[in-house]
Scaffold this motif. Structure first.
Motif, short mmCIF file in Angstrom:
data_model
loop_
_atom_site.label_atom_id
_atom_site.label_comp_id
_atom_site.label_asym_id
_atom_site.label_seq_id
_atom_site.Cartn_x
_atom_site.Cartn_y
_atom_site.Cartn_z
N ASP A 24 1.18 -1.05 -0.01
CA ASP A 24 -0.19 0.11 -0.07
C ASP A 24 0.78 1.33 0.22
OD1 ASP A 24 0.27 0.86 2.88
OD2 ASP A 24 0.43 -0.84 3.50
N ALA A 25 0.16 1.97 -0.45
CA ALA A 25 1.12 3.56 -0.49
C ALA A 25 2.09 3.89 0.51
CB ALA A 25 -0.23 4.97 -0.99
N LEU A 26 0.96 3.56 2.86
CA LEU A 26 1.79 4.23 3.12
C LEU A 26 3.16 2.87 3.50
CD1 LEU A 26 2.52 5.62 5.58
CD2 LEU A 26 0.63 3.72 7.20
N SER A 27 3.17 1.62 2.92
CA SER A 27 3.95 0.79 3.14
C SER A 27 5.64 1.35 2.06
CB SER A 27 3.96 -0.73 2.66
OG SER A 27 2.61 -0.80 3.71
N ASP A 28 5.01 2.08 1.21
CA ASP A 28 6.09 2.41 0.01
C ASP A 28 6.70 3.41 0.29
OD1 ASP A 28 5.11 0.53 -1.69
OD2 ASP A 28 3.85 1.99 -2.97
N ILE A 29 5.84 4.38 0.74
CA ILE A 29 6.30 6.07 1.57
C ILE A 29 7.31 5.28 2.80
CG2 ILE A 29 5.96 7.80 3.37
CD1 ILE A 29 3.22 8.21 1.73
N LYS A 30 7.11 4.71 3.73
CA LYS A 30 8.32 3.96 4.84
C LYS A 30 9.71 3.77 3.87
CE LYS A 30 5.46 5.44 8.19
NZ LYS A 30 5.98 6.86 9.58
N SER A 31 9.20 2.96 3.61
CA SER A 31 10.28 1.49 3.29
C SER A 31 11.39 2.54 2.30
CB SER A 31 9.48 0.82 2.04
OG SER A 31 9.16 0.92 0.60
N LEU A 35 8.42 11.19 1.55
CA LEU A 35 6.57 11.49 1.10
C LEU A 35 7.36 12.75 0.25
CD1 LEU A 35 3.91 11.81 2.42
CD2 LEU A 35 4.64 13.28 3.89
N LYS A 36 6.08 12.07 -0.26
CA LYS A 36 6.18 13.45 -2.22
C LYS A 36 5.26 13.85 -2.17
CE LYS A 36 8.18 9.67 -4.96
NZ LYS A 36 8.62 8.78 -6.43
N CYS A 37 5.32 14.44 -1.37
CA CYS A 37 4.61 16.61 -1.41
C CYS A 37 4.13 16.85 -2.21
CB CYS A 37 4.43 16.64 -0.25
SG CYS A 37 3.41 18.08 0.73
N ASP A 223 -9.07 4.71 -2.42
CA ASP A 223 -8.47 3.31 -2.27
C ASP A 223 -7.42 3.07 -0.98
OD1 ASP A 223 -11.23 2.63 -2.41
OD2 ASP A 223 -10.25 2.50 -4.90
N GLU A 224 -6.94 4.09 -0.47
CA GLU A 224 -5.30 4.12 0.42
C GLU A 224 -5.54 4.19 1.95
OE1 GLU A 224 -2.37 2.83 -0.36
OE2 GLU A 224 -2.67 2.99 -2.51
N PRO A 225 -6.51 3.51 2.57
CA PRO A 225 -6.78 4.19 3.61
C PRO A 225 -5.66 3.62 5.46
CG PRO A 225 -7.56 1.44 3.31
CD PRO A 225 -6.96 1.91 2.65
N GLN A 226 -4.61 3.60 4.66
CA GLN A 226 -3.78 3.13 5.87
C GLN A 226 -2.96 4.57 5.54
OE1 GLN A 226 -4.64 0.74 3.73
NE2 GLN A 226 -4.10 -1.97 5.03
N LEU A 227 -2.56 5.04 4.58
CA LEU A 227 -1.92 6.53 4.13
C LEU A 227 -3.15 7.47 4.80
CD1 LEU A 227 -0.19 8.22 2.94
CD2 LEU A 227 -1.64 7.75 1.17
N LEU A 228 -4.08 7.61 4.61
CA LEU A 228 -5.37 8.43 5.22
C LEU A 228 -5.25 8.61 6.39
CD1 LEU A 228 -7.90 9.99 4.77
CD2 LEU A 228 -9.07 8.02 4.49
N ALA A 229 -5.28 7.16 7.24
CA ALA A 229 -5.44 7.05 8.75
C ALA A 229 -4.15 7.61 9.60
CB ALA A 229 -6.01 5.75 9.25
N SER A 230 -3.16 7.68 8.44
CA SER A 230 -1.86 8.23 8.94
C SER A 230 -2.32 9.64 8.96
CB SER A 230 -0.37 7.28 8.73
OG SER A 230 0.88 8.40 8.92
N VAL A 231 -2.61 9.42 8.13
CA VAL A 231 -1.99 11.17 7.92
C VAL A 231 -2.90 12.02 8.69
CG1 VAL A 231 -2.79 13.08 6.02
CG2 VAL A 231 -0.99 11.25 5.08
N ASN A 232 -4.29 10.97 8.62
CA ASN A 232 -5.06 12.45 9.99
C ASN A 232 -4.70 12.02 10.93
OD1 ASN A 232 -7.10 13.08 7.85
ND2 ASN A 232 -8.50 10.83 7.91
#
Length: 278
Positions: A24-31, A35-37, A223-232
């Motif tokens: 998922d996107a969050l795992s990609d960011i962590k690995s 963070l591409k902002c 459809d990236e719930p893990q990233l959404l939860a982390s950002v929130n």
């Protein structure tokens, strides 16, 4: 039959391996540890080149940096235009978009939004003589706005008659020249324009009741719930420890030319009572 079974036995583990490999996107960011902002390439005070350093600076740039730190990763800024800001997220070129992004029905179908960290307001600017009137007094009246904006949508929402122009300066001039009884823009721009008009000897005012509410949040791919939860959760922590307030006050707060007071805290979009614009 044995050949078919053997083929399935080979294909199934390969399929499972491919499925599990899709992070998922969050795992990609962590690995990758980064963070591409995406931010504006030149829209002050949100993100624009600093005259001295030529590096991007502004409220949204600082928010990107704070978010990356809260998530425990480095920051990579990705400059984008107003026109391309949704596409840069929808196509996955950036992880998040911080660009004074207001929630609308259309955008909500294209990308997902974080909990808003403030609520922008579309406001009606009028001549000082009309300062004590209510929005109901301007129903069916000519009100100017920039063409194709949420400002134009808000005029229709409140029953006014939109008179639109290609740019905000022309729409504002229509009010000054009495070609319209009001001009609609966001609070921040409106405060600046009232101040500028006063220097030219023209006294304007802002009707207290908003034309429309626009929750401002961080955009992400759907459809990236893990990233959404982390950002929130990161936004909530930044709100609680005063980080967002500090950034706000530095760029658009009461002691700046925009004189904006941050009234709302980070909260779920569903908790806000507002009518989304298209």
């Amino acid at each position: 039959m044995r050949l078919k079974y053997g083929s399935c036995a080979l294909v199934l583990p390969l399929f499972l391996a491919m499925t599990s490999a899709k992070a998922d996107a969050l795992s990609d960011i962590k690995s990758r540890g980064e963070l591409k902002c995406a931010v504006y390439s030149d829209v002050p005070p949100f993100s624009s080149p600093d005259p001295k350093t030529r590096q991007l600076a502004g409220m949204d740039v600082d928010l990107c940096g704070a978010l990356a730190r809260q998530m425990g990763v480095k920051l990579q800024l990705m400059p984008t235009s107003v026109e391309a800001r949704i596409a840069v997220i929808a196509t996955g070129r950036a992880d998040v978009l911080i660009a004074n992004l207001a929630y609308t029905k259309t955008r909500g179908n294209q990308i997902q939004f974080s909990d808003p960290y403030y609520v922008a307001k579309e406001m009606l600017l009028v001549k000082e003589a009309n300062a004590n009137k209510t929005l109901a007094d301007f129903k069916h009246k000519r009100i100017s706005a920039t063409k194709g904006t949420t400002s134009e949508q808000s005029i229709v929402l409140k029953g006014g008659k939109p008179v639109t122009f290609q740019d905000a300066a022309s729409a504002f001039l229509a009010l000054e020249q009495n070609k319209a009884v009001g001009f609609v823009t966001n609070t921040m721009t409106g405060m600046k324009m009232i101040s500028q008009a006063k220097k030219d000897g023209i006294n304007l005012a802002m009707i207290k009741e908003p034309m429309a509410l626009e929750p401002i949040g961080i955009g992400m791919k759907r459809d990236e719930p893990q990233l959404l939860a982390s950002v929130n959760s990161s936004l909530k922590a930044m709100d609680d420890n005063g980080t967002i307030d500090k950034i706000w006050n530095s760029w658009i707060g009461p002691d700046t030319e925009y004189k904006m007071v941050r009234e709302e805290r980070v909260q779920p979009l569903s908790s806000l009572k507002f009518e989304p614009l298209e």
